[in-house]
Design an enzyme around this catalytic site. Sequence first.
Site, PDB file in Angstrom:
ATOM      1  N   GLY A  27      54.978  79.812  82.060  1.00 13.36           N
ATOM      2  CA  GLY A  27      53.551  79.935  81.798  1.00 13.36           C
ATOM      3  C   GLY A  27      53.217  79.809  80.327  1.00 13.36           C
ATOM      4  N   HIS A  33      54.117  71.330  78.291  1.00  9.21           N
ATOM      5  CA  HIS A  33      54.242  71.546  79.737  1.00  9.21           C
ATOM      6  C   HIS A  33      53.436  70.501  80.516  1.00  9.21           C
ATOM      7  CE1 HIS A  33      54.862  75.788  78.190  1.00  9.21           C
ATOM      8  NE2 HIS A  33      55.906  75.639  78.956  1.00  9.21           N
ATOM      9  N   GLY A 142      62.034  70.068  79.769  1.00  2.00           N
ATOM     10  CA  GLY A 142      61.855  69.520  78.431  1.00  2.00           C
ATOM     11  C   GLY A 142      63.168  69.456  77.658  1.00  2.00           C
ATOM     12  N   LYS A 144      63.359  69.913  74.571  1.00  8.70           N
ATOM     13  CA  LYS A 144      63.364  70.881  73.479  1.00  8.70           C
ATOM     14  C   LYS A 144      64.422  71.948  73.753  1.00  8.70           C
ATOM     15  CE  LYS A 144      60.776  74.310  71.102  1.00  8.70           C
ATOM     16  NZ  LYS A 144      61.106  75.440  71.995  1.00  8.70           N
ATOM     17  N   SER A 181      55.652  78.043  73.215  1.00  4.86           N
ATOM     18  CA  SER A 181      54.776  79.207  73.429  1.00  4.86           C
ATOM     19  C   SER A 181      54.967  80.209  72.305  1.00  4.86           C
ATOM     20  CB  SER A 181      55.103  79.872  74.762  1.00  4.86           C
ATOM     21  OG  SER A 181      54.909  78.943  75.788  1.00  4.86           O
TER      22      SER A 181
END
Length: 275
Positions: A27, A33, A142, A144, A181
């Site tokens: 989230g 995302h 991802g 990352k 995030s």
Amino acid sequence: MRIISTADELRQHLSKEASIAFVPTMGNLHEGHLKLVSIARAQGQCVVVSIFVNPLQFGPSEDFDKYPRTLEADCAQLQGLADVVFAPSVAEMYPAHQTVFVEPPAIANELEGATRPGHFRGMATVVLKLLHIVQPQAAVFGKKDYQQLHIIRKLVAELNLPVNIIGCETVRDEDGLALSSRNQYLSPVERSEALFLYQTLLGVRQAILKGEKNLEHLQQQAVEALAARGWKVDYVAVRRQSDLQPTGLADRELVILAAAKLGETRLIDNVELSL
Ligand code: PAF
């Protein structure tokens, strides 16, 4: 778009779907995302996004409690992009005290795993559970979280899961900072300094491309450059892409990975490199 919070209801809802593409998340969604979701859209008729902050992958001194939970805003962002949001509670995912875990490969103890013991065991366990619940044909992650993606590929291959794992390029802010995030924890001053992590990785890549062969020295230099600016560095490592083992430059496909703390915020990033 349906928002579903139990595994039973999700299974029932998905039972008639011809093809499912899945994006697991914790989230607090950002453009990175949404890119995963757009890739998923091209992979399956039904796009499922899970939103679950997984306690198993956080260490006791990590940010599980403070991790931003923004379900309403996340769902608003996913409107028109996803078909189903699966947002289970901790009790739904772990109704009993979890006693069965996925034992990830040994690489899980290096790099991220050296600083975050047990992180990949918790991550691999929840990803396997989610893949069993959703049963997608494709799942998108991802790059990352490069080591995470590597471990998920091993998990899927070695446990014979019938799912195609797709890696998505890291999405960056205009100045190059990888979206995360955790960027929102940064103060304005830290936010401008944060870019230095990516610049350091680009510097290492440039040096290797120019012919520098002493990787130990390059890694050390990068650590020192970050430390001199106040970063607490966990690692800067040049590894081969295939298995994330150290490389002696005989390998052609490399990746440079780094993790470091700026103030209280731990950032990770990586760049790939082909010789
Ligand atoms: O990358 C993440 O957000 C998490 O590690 C994942 C894959 C959703 C598992 O909790």
